[in-house]
Write a protein that holds these residues in place. Structure first.
Motif, PDB file in Angstrom:
ATOM      1  N   UNK A 188      10.566  -1.707  -1.998  1.00  0.00           N
ATOM      2  CA  UNK A 188      10.653  -1.636  -0.410  1.00  0.00           C
ATOM      3  C   UNK A 188      10.188  -2.382   0.466  1.00  0.00           C
ATOM      4  N   UNK A 189      11.288  -3.023   0.618  1.00  0.00           N
ATOM      5  CA  UNK A 189      10.357  -4.223   2.473  1.00  0.00           C
ATOM      6  C   UNK A 189       9.181  -5.012   1.312  1.00  0.00           C
ATOM      7  N   UNK A 190       9.208  -5.936   0.521  1.00  0.00           N
ATOM      8  CA  UNK A 190       8.408  -6.186  -0.566  1.00  0.00           C
ATOM      9  C   UNK A 190       7.043  -5.580  -0.686  1.00  0.00           C
ATOM     10  N   UNK A 191       7.394  -3.894  -0.727  1.00  0.00           N
ATOM     11  CA  UNK A 191       6.634  -3.648  -1.833  1.00  0.00           C
ATOM     12  C   UNK A 191       6.757  -2.932  -2.407  1.00  0.00           C
ATOM     13  N   UNK A 192       5.677  -2.157  -3.537  1.00  0.00           N
ATOM     14  CA  UNK A 192       6.410  -1.332  -4.427  1.00  0.00           C
ATOM     15  C   UNK A 192       5.674  -0.469  -3.765  1.00  0.00           C
ATOM     16  N   UNK A 193       6.177   1.101  -3.451  1.00  0.00           N
ATOM     17  CA  UNK A 193       6.026   2.120  -2.880  1.00  0.00           C
ATOM     18  C   UNK A 193       5.705   3.125  -4.143  1.00  0.00           C
ATOM     19  N   UNK A 194       4.664   3.451  -4.169  1.00  0.00           N
ATOM     20  CA  UNK A 194       4.148   4.061  -5.152  1.00  0.00           C
ATOM     21  C   UNK A 194       4.157   6.309  -5.334  1.00  0.00           C
ATOM     22  N   UNK A 195       4.965   6.520  -6.421  1.00  0.00           N
ATOM     23  CA  UNK A 195       4.955   8.211  -6.167  1.00  0.00           C
ATOM     24  C   UNK A 195       3.512   8.734  -6.416  1.00  0.00           C
ATOM     25  N   UNK A 196       2.787   8.397  -5.139  1.00  0.00           N
ATOM     26  CA  UNK A 196       1.697   9.061  -5.687  1.00  0.00           C
ATOM     27  C   UNK A 196       0.591   8.610  -5.714  1.00  0.00           C
ATOM     28  N   UNK A 197       0.281   8.600  -7.008  1.00  0.00           N
ATOM     29  CA  UNK A 197      -0.696   7.522  -8.262  1.00  0.00           C
ATOM     30  C   UNK A 197      -0.290   7.580  -9.264  1.00  0.00           C
ATOM     31  N   UNK A 198      -1.177   6.346 -10.363  1.00  0.00           N
ATOM     32  CA  UNK A 198      -0.460   6.309 -11.712  1.00  0.00           C
ATOM     33  C   UNK A 198      -0.648   7.166 -12.145  1.00  0.00           C
ATOM     34  N   UNK A 199       0.224   7.325 -13.291  1.00  0.00           N
ATOM     35  CA  UNK A 199      -0.084   8.843 -14.429  1.00  0.00           C
ATOM     36  C   UNK A 199      -0.870   8.046 -15.628  1.00  0.00           C
TER      37      UNK A 199
END
Length: 368
Positions: free
Chosen positions: A56-67
């Motif tokens: 989104x808009x030049x950003x990878x918005x992560x759901x929480x944290x790496x699993x």
């Protein structure tokens, strides 16, 4: 094979792989939300890690944290950020908690903002909490006295029960904004694997339901959503919570949370100060955005269930100072990259609601 069919098969395989990794390593409260529709996946070369995100808009918005395992978290998050950088993208972990905060707390290349707090209970302690709260017991009784009964519904039944979909539709229609997505995706009834569903029935109808998603590494559950019909009797949601938490206690689970209460300050983090511009903006939203999202109402509802403690929830960005562009990317992630359209839709709903209220008032005056 048709290209669209190949793409569909690939997405199904990725979904299954991501879900398997979550059930093995999921610790963050939002870990299971990466199996929701619309989430993209990055899989680590170790074959034992996954990151769910929205671009989104030049950003990878992560759901929480790496699993991944706790030990590999610094390495996996670093590799993911490197992969994003090769595409000219920044990274923001939305809904990060203590583990990832510990990795980046003293990093000069990362910045954090406090999103709010989430309430937590140990299920085994729930009956004792209820025994001391007359107001809670009164809410349960209000719902029972109106004929509400709660039961856990088997997943196969929940998938095919149209009453749940009607309840969800009516609940979404009652909201000030069009449906949002990302980590609060409402359309989960087609992806109930490993989830649990508790249903509040009144007569032959469903007036509410509660969806739980697993947090495997904490032997716990997140109350992912609790859609309720606008006409559901008072106490219905509380009665569903009570039924679910008591069952989790009987089964030996150790942790349950209602998830993030946005803008809540109940975690009491002395060391943390958001940027002044963000503090002002979020304060303005809390005061003036109630028509679209009742932050105070949600926070009050969660607090009246007497949490044992509150955990802080962060957004962590790989930039020295958290920027307005990252905040805009987060908003866009929730709005399917159409934040202005979603806001406009909210305004249209608000105008229609006000018009209906005025029309109802005029009819009542004429009737007198």
């Amino acid at each position: 094979m048709d290209p669209e069919e190949a793409l569909s098969d690939n997405r199904t395989a990725e979904y299954a792989r991501a879900r398997e990794l979550v059930m093995r390593h999921g610790w963050n409260t939002t870990c299971f939300q990466i199996v929701n529709p619309g989430i993209e996946y990055w899989f680590g070369d170790d074959g034992n890690s996954v990151v769910g995100y929205v671009e989104s808009k030049g950003v990878r918005v992560v759901a929480g944290a790496p699993v991944c395992s706790k030990e590999s978290l610094p390495r996996v998050s670093g590799e993911f950020e490197t992969a994003a950088e090769t595409k000219g993208l920044n990274v923001c972990y939305f809904g990060a908690e203590a583990r990832l905060d510990a990795v980046y707390r003293d990093s000069a290349d990362h910045s954090s903002v406090l999103l709010g707090a989430q309430p937590v209970w140990h299920p085994v302690n729930w009956p004792s909490i209820v025994s001391k709260r007359r107001s809670l017991r009164a809410q349960f009784n209000r719902a029972r006295n109106k004929g509400v009964a709660v039961r856990e519904m088997l997943i196969d039944e929940a998938r095919s029960d149209l009453r749940l979909r009607r309840c969800l539709h009516d609940w979404l229609e009652s909201k000030g904004l069009p449906p949002l997505h990302f980590v609060i995706e409402p359309e989960t009834l087609d992806r109930l694997e490993n989830r649990r569903v508790f249903v509040a029935e009144r007569g032959r109808g469903v007036v509410a339901f509660l969806t739980l998603s697993p947090i495997p590494q904490r032997a716990g559950w997140l109350t992912e959503q609790f859609p309720h019909h606008p006409t559901a009797p008072n106490g219905t949601v509380e009665l569903m919570m009570d039924t679910a938490i008591r069952k989790l206690a009987d089964e030996g689970y150790e942790y349950i949370t209602l998830g993030l209460s946005p803008l809540s300050k109940r975690a009491n983090i002395d060391r943390f100060d958001n940027p002044i511009w963000l503090t002002f903006l979020l304060g303005w939203m809390r005061r003036h955005g109630r028509r679209f999202y009742n932050f105070d109402g949600l926070d009050h509802f969660k607090s009246k269930l007497s949490p044992e403690y509150w955990e802080p929830v962060f957004a962590i960005s790989n930039e020295p100072r958290f920027s307005g562009g990252t905040l805009w990317a987060i908003a866009s992630a929730f709005a399917d990259n159409r934040p202005l359209a979603v806001f406009a839709g909210g305004l249209v709903k608000a105008v229609r609601t006000e018009a209906a209220n005025v029309h109802s008032w005029i009819l009542k005056r004429i009737a007198k």
